[in-house]
Scaffold this active site. Structure first.
Site, mmCIF file in Angstrom:
data_model
loop_
_atom_site.group_PDB
_atom_site.id
_atom_site.type_symbol
_atom_site.label_atom_id
_atom_site.label_comp_id
_atom_site.label_asym_id
_atom_site.label_seq_id
_atom_site.Cartn_x
_atom_site.Cartn_y
_atom_site.Cartn_z
ATOM 1 N N ASP A 23 96.201 6.946 81.448
ATOM 2 C CA ASP A 23 97.628 6.672 81.388
ATOM 3 C C ASP A 23 98.137 6.011 82.659
ATOM 4 O O ASP A 23 97.793 6.414 83.769
ATOM 5 C CB ASP A 23 98.411 7.969 81.179
ATOM 6 C CG ASP A 23 98.146 8.583 79.823
ATOM 7 O OD1 ASP A 23 97.868 7.811 78.899
ATOM 8 O OD2 ASP A 23 98.215 9.807 79.709
ATOM 9 N N ARG A 48 98.325 7.382 91.111
ATOM 10 C CA ARG A 48 97.582 8.643 91.090
ATOM 11 C C ARG A 48 96.287 8.411 91.863
ATOM 12 O O ARG A 48 95.211 8.302 91.298
ATOM 13 C CB ARG A 48 97.300 9.082 89.644
ATOM 14 C CG ARG A 48 98.559 9.411 88.881
ATOM 15 C CD ARG A 48 98.269 10.226 87.641
ATOM 16 N NE ARG A 48 97.716 9.420 86.575
ATOM 17 C CZ ARG A 48 97.345 9.928 85.388
ATOM 18 N NH1 ARG A 48 97.470 11.201 85.143
ATOM 19 N NH2 ARG A 48 96.866 9.130 84.453
ATOM 20 N N ASP A 52 103.693 17.203 82.414
ATOM 21 C CA ASP A 52 103.284 16.772 81.074
ATOM 22 C C ASP A 52 104.261 17.199 79.982
ATOM 23 O O ASP A 52 104.143 16.739 78.845
ATOM 24 C CB ASP A 52 101.904 17.351 80.742
ATOM 25 C CG ASP A 52 100.770 16.573 81.386
ATOM 26 O OD1 ASP A 52 101.043 15.530 81.997
ATOM 27 O OD2 ASP A 52 99.609 17.011 81.278
#
Length: 424
Positions: free
Chosen positions: A116, A121, A307
């Site tokens: 994703d 990240r 999330d």
């Protein structure tokens, strides 16, 4: 890529059973190559990420088979080989093969992971840990090459600059067979880390402190699986169904839940005025029509999970007044906003302070939208169930990557939904 077709207007009712945790599974499968015996996992979710990880295993001559929630992995004839870059780039969790291969062979060569796109990240904390244990790391184009000297990895004291689930797990995988003791400070505390440590310890690893911010790993020479490892329930899947049932349900029982893993999320549903009935391993969501606006700030576990900020957003559209979300983990996790607004939602992003403002919306209308990533897709899926008319979600593979048997589960809850192949 596939499309998800949702014909809205069918309120949900009945029972749904949560599958095994995706975020455990995608680390447990790479961890399995550390074993010196075949391994069996139970309650494995039927998601695309599992099948992509099996392709990576196959490239190393690691045999695996998967049916009815049972995954068998036999690493006894593993060989070092180039990993398939397409599968590696399909999911970010493929980076766990760095730690697993490093722990197995003392070296690893892995393509930079994909998955994703929800903002930066970096894997710098992973690399920092590997270097502390004696590894040399080279960036070669789109690949990471990690090697050790003749003595192999050694124990080290490692302080993670930021709380990182990925770095914590990768460090454990590299350290479990290293010489001496490794100490991880400022470690992540997620239940999925406890799950992975339980699996390793049951094979003979010596790991203490999982679930706290200090984890100690004493290296061992051998790991032997003696029992089937049952994966914990997926708290993110559970939260998604709880939000969905709250927003558009006539009474839904969510089974195979560990409520303690969802305390921060459940507290927000209660704050909204939803009269949840919480049992030992299930939660009943009654029909609800009046909701309070709330404020959410995502935090590392046990805080509100990043999330779940997108899956709860369609529910917030039904609240009286505004709700505010600030994602401190991934501030750019906003791909769902423009898509929900196409359906008539009233959501704004304040770039100045990184807040998402969700205002009351009387009606959503079916539209053609796209799932930019897993949890954005989940948010759009819930909105599609709530909307009048038909919603078509392209890039639906992103939803299938994270949600176990999603079509069957939604259909059993009275939803009118299907997946069709997008041949364009």
């Amino acid at each position: 890529m596939n499309k998800m077709i949702i014909r809205g207007g069918h309120r949900l009712s009945g029972d749904v059973t949560i599958g095994g945790a995706k975020n455990s599974t995608v680390a447990l499968i790479p961890a399995a190559i550390l074993a010196d015996t075949p391994v069996q996992f139970d309650m494995v979710p039927n998601i695309l990420d599992v099948h992509n990880l099996m392709l990576i295993l196959e490239s190393m001559n690691v045999k695996s088979d998967f049916a009815d929630g049972i995954l068998n992995v036999d690493p006894t004839n593993i060989v070092e080989n180039a990993l398939p870059s397409k599968a590696i780039k399909s999911l970010r969790a493929s980076y766990y093969f760095m730690g697993a291969l490093l722990g197995k062979f003392g070296r690893a060569k892995v393509t930079f992971p994909g998955g994703d796109n929800i903002g930066p990240r970096p894997i710098d904390q992973h690399i920092k840990a590997f270097k502390a244990m004696g590894a040399k790391v080279i960036n070669d184009g789109d690949k990471v090459i990690i090697n050790t000297e003749k003595g192999g990895l050694h124990g080290a004291s490692i302080f993670l600059d930021v709380v990182s689930v990925g770095a914590t797990i990768n460090t454990i995988l590299a350290a479990v067979k290293a010489n001496g003791e490794t100490i991880i400070r400022n470690a992540a505390k997620e239940p999925e880390i406890i799950d992975i440590v339980t699996f390793l310890n049951n094979m003979g690893a010596k790991i203490r402190g999982a679930g706290t911010d200090v984890i100690r790993i004493e290296g061992v020479s051998k790991l032997e699986a003696k029992n089937t490892h049952i994966i914990i329930p997926d708290r993110i899947e559970a939260g998604t169904y709880l939000a969905m049932a709250s927003a558009y349900g006539n009474g839904v029982n969510v089974h195979n839940v560990i409520p303690e893993h969802l305390e921060s999320f459940i507290s927000k549903l209660l704050e909204m005025g939803i009269d949840l009935k919480i049992h030992e391993d299930s939660i009943y969501v009654p029909e609800s029509h009046h909701f309070n606006g709330i404020e959410i700030k995502t935090m590392p576990y046990p805080g509100f999970a990043t999330d779940l900020q997108q899956p709860i957003t369609p529910l917030l559209l039904k609240a009286n007044g505004d709700s505010t979300i600030i994602d401190t983990i991934y501030p750019k996790r906003t791909k769902h906003i423009s898509e929900l607004n196409k359906m008539g939602a009233n959501i704004r992003y304040n770039d100045g302070n990184g807040s998402i403002i969700v205002s009351h919306t009387d009606k959503l209308t079916g539209s053609n939208i796209s799932a930019g990533e897993i949890r954005a897709g989940a948010s759009e899926m819930i909105a599609g169930l709530m909307a009048e008319g038909t919603t078509v979600i392209s890039n639906a593979d992103n939803i299938l990557r994270g949600y176990d048997n999603i079509i069957d589960k939604l259909t059993d809850l009275n939803a009118d939904v299907e997946i069709i192949n997008d041949e364009k």
